[in-house]
Design an enzyme around this catalytic site. Structure first.
Site, PDB file in Angstrom:
ATOM      1  N   TYR A   1      41.384  30.958  28.862  1.00 25.47           N
ATOM      2  CA  TYR A   1      42.540  31.572  29.518  1.00 25.47           C
ATOM      3  C   TYR A   1      43.800  31.232  28.712  1.00 25.47           C
ATOM      4  CZ  TYR A   1      39.122  31.758  33.353  1.00 25.47           C
ATOM      5  OH  TYR A   1      37.986  31.950  34.105  1.00 25.47           O
TER       6      TYR A   1
ATOM      7  N   PRO B   1      35.960  36.391  44.049  1.00 25.72           N
ATOM      8  CA  PRO B   1      35.622  36.297  45.482  1.00 25.72           C
ATOM      9  C   PRO B   1      36.347  37.320  46.353  1.00 25.72           C
ATOM     10  CG  PRO B   1      37.174  34.565  44.890  1.00 25.72           C
ATOM     11  CD  PRO B   1      36.795  35.254  43.611  1.00 25.72           C
TER      12      PRO B   1
HETATM   13  N1  LIG Z   1      33.275  32.013  35.016  1.00 25.02           N
HETATM   14  C1  LIG Z   1      33.694  33.211  34.701  1.00 25.02           C
HETATM   15  O1  LIG Z   1      33.120  33.903  33.845  1.00 25.02           O
HETATM   16  C2  LIG Z   1      34.912  33.753  35.400  1.00 25.02           C
HETATM   17  C3  LIG Z   1      35.298  35.104  35.233  1.00 25.02           C
HETATM   18  C4  LIG Z   1      36.439  35.542  35.904  1.00 25.02           C
HETATM   19  C5  LIG Z   1      37.149  34.664  36.719  1.00 25.02           C
HETATM   20  N2  LIG Z   1      36.769  33.377  36.839  1.00 25.02           N
HETATM   21  C6  LIG Z   1      37.495  32.411  37.702  1.00 25.02           C
HETATM   22  O2  LIG Z   1      37.497  32.900  39.018  1.00 25.02           O
HETATM   23  C7  LIG Z   1      38.831  33.013  39.520  1.00 25.02           C
HETATM   24  C8  LIG Z   1      38.913  34.214  40.435  1.00 25.02           C
HETATM   25  O3  LIG Z   1      38.368  35.357  39.801  1.00 25.02           O
HETATM   26  P1  LIG Z   1      39.125  36.739  39.640  1.00 25.02           P
HETATM   27  O4  LIG Z   1      40.546  36.489  39.382  1.00 25.02           O
HETATM   28  O5  LIG Z   1      38.335  37.526  38.683  1.00 25.02           O
HETATM   29  O6  LIG Z   1      38.885  37.393  41.045  1.00 25.02           O
HETATM   30  P2  LIG Z   1      39.627  37.357  42.459  1.00 25.02           P
HETATM   31  O7  LIG Z   1      40.258  36.040  42.713  1.00 25.02           O
HETATM   32  O8  LIG Z   1      38.596  37.833  43.410  1.00 25.02           O
HETATM   33  O9  LIG Z   1      40.705  38.497  42.336  1.00 25.02           O
HETATM   34  C9  LIG Z   1      41.987  38.294  41.827  1.00 25.02           C
HETATM   35  C10 LIG Z   1      42.729  39.609  41.986  1.00 25.02           C
HETATM   36  O10 LIG Z   1      42.811  39.918  43.367  1.00 25.02           O
HETATM   37  C11 LIG Z   1      44.174  40.055  43.748  1.00 25.02           C
HETATM   38  N3  LIG Z   1      44.328  39.382  45.054  1.00 25.02           N
HETATM   39  C12 LIG Z   1      44.279  38.053  45.300  1.00 25.02           C
HETATM   40  N4  LIG Z   1      44.453  37.809  46.611  1.00 25.02           N
HETATM   41  C13 LIG Z   1      44.627  39.012  47.204  1.00 25.02           C
HETATM   42  C14 LIG Z   1      44.868  39.421  48.535  1.00 25.02           C
HETATM   43  N5  LIG Z   1      44.955  38.536  49.541  1.00 25.02           N
HETATM   44  N6  LIG Z   1      45.002  40.752  48.788  1.00 25.02           N
HETATM   45  C15 LIG Z   1      44.900  41.665  47.787  1.00 25.02           C
HETATM   46  N7  LIG Z   1      44.682  41.334  46.498  1.00 25.02           N
HETATM   47  C16 LIG Z   1      44.545  40.018  46.207  1.00 25.02           C
HETATM   48  C17 LIG Z   1      44.994  39.410  42.685  1.00 25.02           C
HETATM   49  O11 LIG Z   1      46.208  40.100  42.523  1.00 25.02           O
HETATM   50  P3  LIG Z   1      47.641  39.426  42.919  1.00 25.02           P
HETATM   51  O12 LIG Z   1      48.012  38.531  41.791  1.00 25.02           O
HETATM   52  O13 LIG Z   1      48.526  40.603  43.060  1.00 25.02           O
HETATM   53  O14 LIG Z   1      47.444  38.694  44.201  1.00 25.02           O
HETATM   54  C18 LIG Z   1      44.122  39.539  41.448  1.00 25.02           C
HETATM   55  O15 LIG Z   1      44.388  40.767  40.793  1.00 25.02           O
HETATM   56  C19 LIG Z   1      39.691  33.102  38.254  1.00 25.02           C
HETATM   57  O16 LIG Z   1      40.990  32.609  38.471  1.00 25.02           O
HETATM   58  C20 LIG Z   1      38.937  32.203  37.303  1.00 25.02           C
HETATM   59  O17 LIG Z   1      39.325  30.863  37.532  1.00 25.02           O
HETATM   60  C21 LIG Z   1      35.654  32.921  36.202  1.00 25.02           C
END
Ligand SMILES: NC(=O)c1ccc[n+]([C@@H]2O[C@H](COP(=O)([O-])OP(=O)(O)OC[C@H]3O[C@@H](n4cnc5c(N)ncnc54)[C@H](OP(=O)(O)O)[C@@H]3O)[C@@H](O)[C@H]2O)c1
Length: 277
Positions: free
Chosen positions: A56, A201
């Site tokens: 990141y 999630p």
């Molecule tokens: N191990 C891996 O390969 C891998 C891959 C991807 C991610 N990750 C980890 O997993 C974490 C989460 O994954 P992710 O970011 O892909 O998915 P996520 O947390 O499911 O989704 C984040 C997205 O959802 C939006 N969001 C968050 N809360 C919300 C709400 N209450 N209502 C509407 N939209 C909302 C955010 O936008 P806003 O900013 O506008 O809220 C952002 O665009 C990452 O931070 C990272 O640490 C790991």
């Protein structure tokens, strides 16, 4: 009621609803200040597990977290990931032992830590023997530089092979209410008491699924995202969701999901949705 905490590796106690830092940007002001404020707010609201990665912003995300949160409260643990590297401007899986060792050393420096309590292998490098990749992480643990070893995006077979080489404390796979491809991996983690950190999630879903989630949300006076997170928390005691956001409103909304109680009927209806979704 399920526990609000989980002991990673049997000893590292964290609140189950954590925070993913991936979307926080180490960009110039004012974006940087906004990202720092969100990280601080997450901790102020009770988050004790934050997930980041070397990948990141190529260490920039780790630096940002240190700028925002160091010196860290005792109960806060920042988990990072190594094994995806930038080579000649292109990213690639790179699990060669000297590379992993170097990325851990960089993370220790950037996070201003003597020890990373949870260090995850971001991806298994298909071109490096698994025993070499996990072997060096085992060495780093023996040296006290890392506390526990985790994996990311693995199959049950890969998890089993990894566990025959070194003790595995966590797995981070994509998983949410509507995307349950890794259900067998979750079940393997649950059977072994391994933490399962579902990434992505915050489930979006198709319109049919969204309508049912919205119906449950309306009955509970909650939002669809809160319902999706509460379902994850109810699904298994080893699940530690790490939702990410760049905004205060979503952060507060997401963390409040830890207080949302689904009835067995709600849980079953959502379970059906996920099968359809
Ligand atoms: N191990 C891996 O390969 C891998 C891959 C991807 C991610 N990750 C980890 O997993 C974490 C989460 O994954 P992710 O970011 O892909 O998915 P996520 O947390 O499911 O989704 C984040 C997205 O959802 C939006 N969001 C968050 N809360 C919300 C709400 N209450 N209502 C509407 N939209 C909302 C955010 O936008 P806003 O900013 O506008 O809220 C952002 O665009 C990452 O931070 C990272 O640490 C790991």
């Amino acid at each position: 009621m399920t526990s609000t905490t989980f002991d990673i590796g049997g000893e590292l106690t964290v609140r189950r609803l954590g925070f993913g830092a991936m979307h926080l940007m180490p960009a110039p002001a004012p974006v940087r200040e906004a990202s720092i404020a969100v990280a601080r707010k997450a901790v102020a609201l009770g988050v004790t597990l934050i997930d980041t990665a070397h990948m990141y912003s190529w260490g920039g995300n780790e630096e940002l977290l240190a700028e925002a949160l160091h010196p860290y409260p005792d109960e806060l643990h920042i988990a990072t990931k190594v094994g995806v590297s930038l080579v000649d401007g292109e990213w690639r899986y790179d699990g060669r032992p000297p590379v992993l060792r170097d990325e851990v050393d960089q993370a220790l420096r950037r996070l201003r830590l003597d020890r990373i309590e949870l260090l995850q292998l971001h991806r298994i490098d298909p071109d490096t023997p698994l025993a070499d990749q996990l072997g060096v992480l085992g060495e780093l643990r023996a040296e006290g530089k890392i506390g526990h070893i985790g994996l990311s995006e693995v199959t049950v077979d890969e998890l089993d092979r990894a566990r025959s080489i070194v003790e595995i404390a966590s797995v981070q796979n994509r998983y949410n209410l509507l995307d349950r491809e890794h259900e067998p991996v979750l079940e393997a983690c649950e059977a072994a008491g391994i933490a399962f950190l579902p990434w992505r999630p915050v489930a979006a879903g198709n319109s049919g699924a969204r309508a049912e989630v919205a119906a449950v949300a309306a009955e509970l006076g909650a939002t669809a995202t809160q319902v999706a997170l509460a379902w994850l928390l109810a699904r298994s005691p080893v699940i530690l969701p790490i939702p990410s956001t760049t905004g205060f409103d979503h952060l507060e909304e997401n963390l409040a999901a830890a207080r949302l109680e689904l009835t067995p009927d709600h849980f079953d209806r959502l379970d059906l949705v996920s099968e359809r979704g």
